[in-house]
Scaffold this motif. Structure first.
Motif, PDB file in Angstrom:
ATOM      1  N   LEU A 199       0.827  -1.213   0.000  1.00 37.89           N
ATOM      2  CA  LEU A 199       0.000   0.000   0.000  1.00 37.89           C
ATOM      3  C   LEU A 199       0.860   1.262   0.000  1.00 37.89           C
ATOM      4  O   LEU A 199       0.558   2.239  -0.710  1.00 37.89           O
ATOM      5  CB  LEU A 199      -0.933   0.015   1.211  1.00 37.89           C
ATOM      6  CG  LEU A 199      -2.169  -0.872   1.138  1.00 37.89           C
ATOM      7  CD1 LEU A 199      -2.881  -0.899   2.483  1.00 37.89           C
ATOM      8  CD2 LEU A 199      -3.099  -0.391   0.047  1.00 37.89           C
ATOM      9  N   ALA A 200       1.923   1.255   0.784  1.00 36.46           N
ATOM     10  CA  ALA A 200       2.803   2.426   0.843  1.00 36.46           C
ATOM     11  C   ALA A 200       3.491   2.654  -0.501  1.00 36.46           C
ATOM     12  O   ALA A 200       3.590   3.793  -0.975  1.00 36.46           O
ATOM     13  CB  ALA A 200       3.831   2.268   1.951  1.00 36.46           C
ATOM     14  N   VAL A 201       3.956   1.579  -1.147  1.00 36.98           N
ATOM     15  CA  VAL A 201       4.599   1.715  -2.464  1.00 36.98           C
ATOM     16  C   VAL A 201       3.594   2.208  -3.486  1.00 36.98           C
ATOM     17  O   VAL A 201       3.899   3.074  -4.317  1.00 36.98           O
ATOM     18  CB  VAL A 201       5.229   0.368  -2.897  1.00 36.98           C
ATOM     19  CG1 VAL A 201       5.653   0.401  -4.347  1.00 36.98           C
ATOM     20  CG2 VAL A 201       6.421   0.040  -2.012  1.00 36.98           C
ATOM     21  N   TRP A 202       2.374   1.695  -3.441  1.00 39.22           N
ATOM     22  CA  TRP A 202       1.329   2.145  -4.357  1.00 39.22           C
ATOM     23  C   TRP A 202       1.052   3.636  -4.150  1.00 39.22           C
ATOM     24  O   TRP A 202       0.875   4.388  -5.110  1.00 39.22           O
ATOM     25  CB  TRP A 202       0.074   1.320  -4.139  1.00 39.22           C
ATOM     26  CG  TRP A 202      -1.066   1.613  -5.081  1.00 39.22           C
ATOM     27  CD1 TRP A 202      -0.994   2.153  -6.332  1.00 39.22           C
ATOM     28  CD2 TRP A 202      -2.447   1.391  -4.827  1.00 39.22           C
ATOM     29  NE1 TRP A 202      -2.246   2.272  -6.868  1.00 39.22           N
ATOM     30  CE2 TRP A 202      -3.155   1.804  -5.971  1.00 39.22           C
ATOM     31  CE3 TRP A 202      -3.141   0.865  -3.758  1.00 39.22           C
ATOM     32  CZ2 TRP A 202      -4.539   1.722  -6.067  1.00 39.22           C
ATOM     33  CZ3 TRP A 202      -4.520   0.780  -3.859  1.00 39.22           C
ATOM     34  CH2 TRP A 202      -5.212   1.203  -4.997  1.00 39.22           C
ATOM     35  N   GLY A 203       1.025   4.067  -2.895  1.00 40.66           N
ATOM     36  CA  GLY A 203       0.807   5.489  -2.613  1.00 40.66           C
ATOM     37  C   GLY A 203       1.909   6.370  -3.166  1.00 40.66           C
ATOM     38  O   GLY A 203       1.651   7.434  -3.731  1.00 40.66           O
ATOM     39  N   VAL A 204       3.157   5.928  -3.021  1.00 36.81           N
ATOM     40  CA  VAL A 204       4.276   6.716  -3.550  1.00 36.81           C
ATOM     41  C   VAL A 204       4.216   6.781  -5.069  1.00 36.81           C
ATOM     42  O   VAL A 204       4.407   7.847  -5.662  1.00 36.81           O
ATOM     43  CB  VAL A 204       5.628   6.138  -3.067  1.00 36.81           C
ATOM     44  CG1 VAL A 204       6.784   6.774  -3.807  1.00 36.81           C
ATOM     45  CG2 VAL A 204       5.779   6.338  -1.571  1.00 36.81           C
ATOM     46  N   THR A 205       3.928   5.660  -5.721  1.00 40.73           N
ATOM     47  CA  THR A 205       3.837   5.690  -7.190  1.00 40.73           C
ATOM     48  C   THR A 205       2.662   6.553  -7.646  1.00 40.73           C
ATOM     49  O   THR A 205       2.750   7.225  -8.676  1.00 40.73           O
ATOM     50  CB  THR A 205       3.707   4.272  -7.772  1.00 40.73           C
ATOM     51  OG1 THR A 205       2.570   3.638  -7.203  1.00 40.73           O
ATOM     52  CG2 THR A 205       4.951   3.461  -7.518  1.00 40.73           C
ATOM     53  N   LEU A 206       1.577   6.547  -6.888  1.00 42.71           N
ATOM     54  CA  LEU A 206       0.439   7.398  -7.241  1.00 42.71           C
ATOM     55  C   LEU A 206       0.804   8.878  -7.106  1.00 42.71           C
ATOM     56  O   LEU A 206       0.423   9.697  -7.937  1.00 42.71           O
ATOM     57  CB  LEU A 206      -0.763   7.058  -6.363  1.00 42.71           C
ATOM     58  CG  LEU A 206      -2.085   7.721  -6.731  1.00 42.71           C
ATOM     59  CD1 LEU A 206      -2.512   7.323  -8.133  1.00 42.71           C
ATOM     60  CD2 LEU A 206      -3.158   7.327  -5.733  1.00 42.71           C
TER      61      LEU A 206
END
Length: 125
Positions: free
Chosen positions: A79-86
């Protein structure tokens, strides 16, 4: 700060000189591209996902050691990686190379401003 009439005239002269000396560069610079602009919605959603991801990781550590803890840790990290990529995602598409964009239903704010600028510049000539 507004430009004086003299400064505006100098800018118009420089623009005309650029158009006559290097038309391809002038055309490239005339296009307003929205690619590369960060979206406030993407940034907000990304920050929220990073916070939720970190919360899930902390919950995974608090659960104890075992498969549930590992699963929560991996899910929180994802979730944290997805947030950063978003957050890093850029929105928009390059403006079409044709000067008339009447076929498009909607246009961005910058596209409308560029069209107004072109109309104003054409009426001054």
């Amino acid at each position: 700060m507004a430009l004086t009439e003299r400064e505006q005239q100098v800018l118009r002269d420089l623009e005309q000189q650029l158009h006559s000396e290097d038309p391809s560069l002038a055309q490239t610079m005339d296009r307003v591209e929205t690619v590369g602009r960060p979206s406030p919605r993407h940034i907000g959603a990304g920050v929220a996902l990073v916070l939720v991801g970190l919360t899930v990781v902390v919950a995974g550590v608090a659960v104890g050691h075992g498969p549930v803890s590992i699963g929560l840790g991996v899910a929180g990290f994802a979730l944290a990686v997805w947030g950063v990529t978003l957050m890093l995602t850029r929105v928009g598409s390059p403006k079409s190379s044709s000067p008339s964009s009447g076929s498009r239903r909607t246009s961005s704010f910058m596209d409308r401003q560029a069209e107004r600028w072109e109309r104003r510049r054409d009426t001054e000539r």
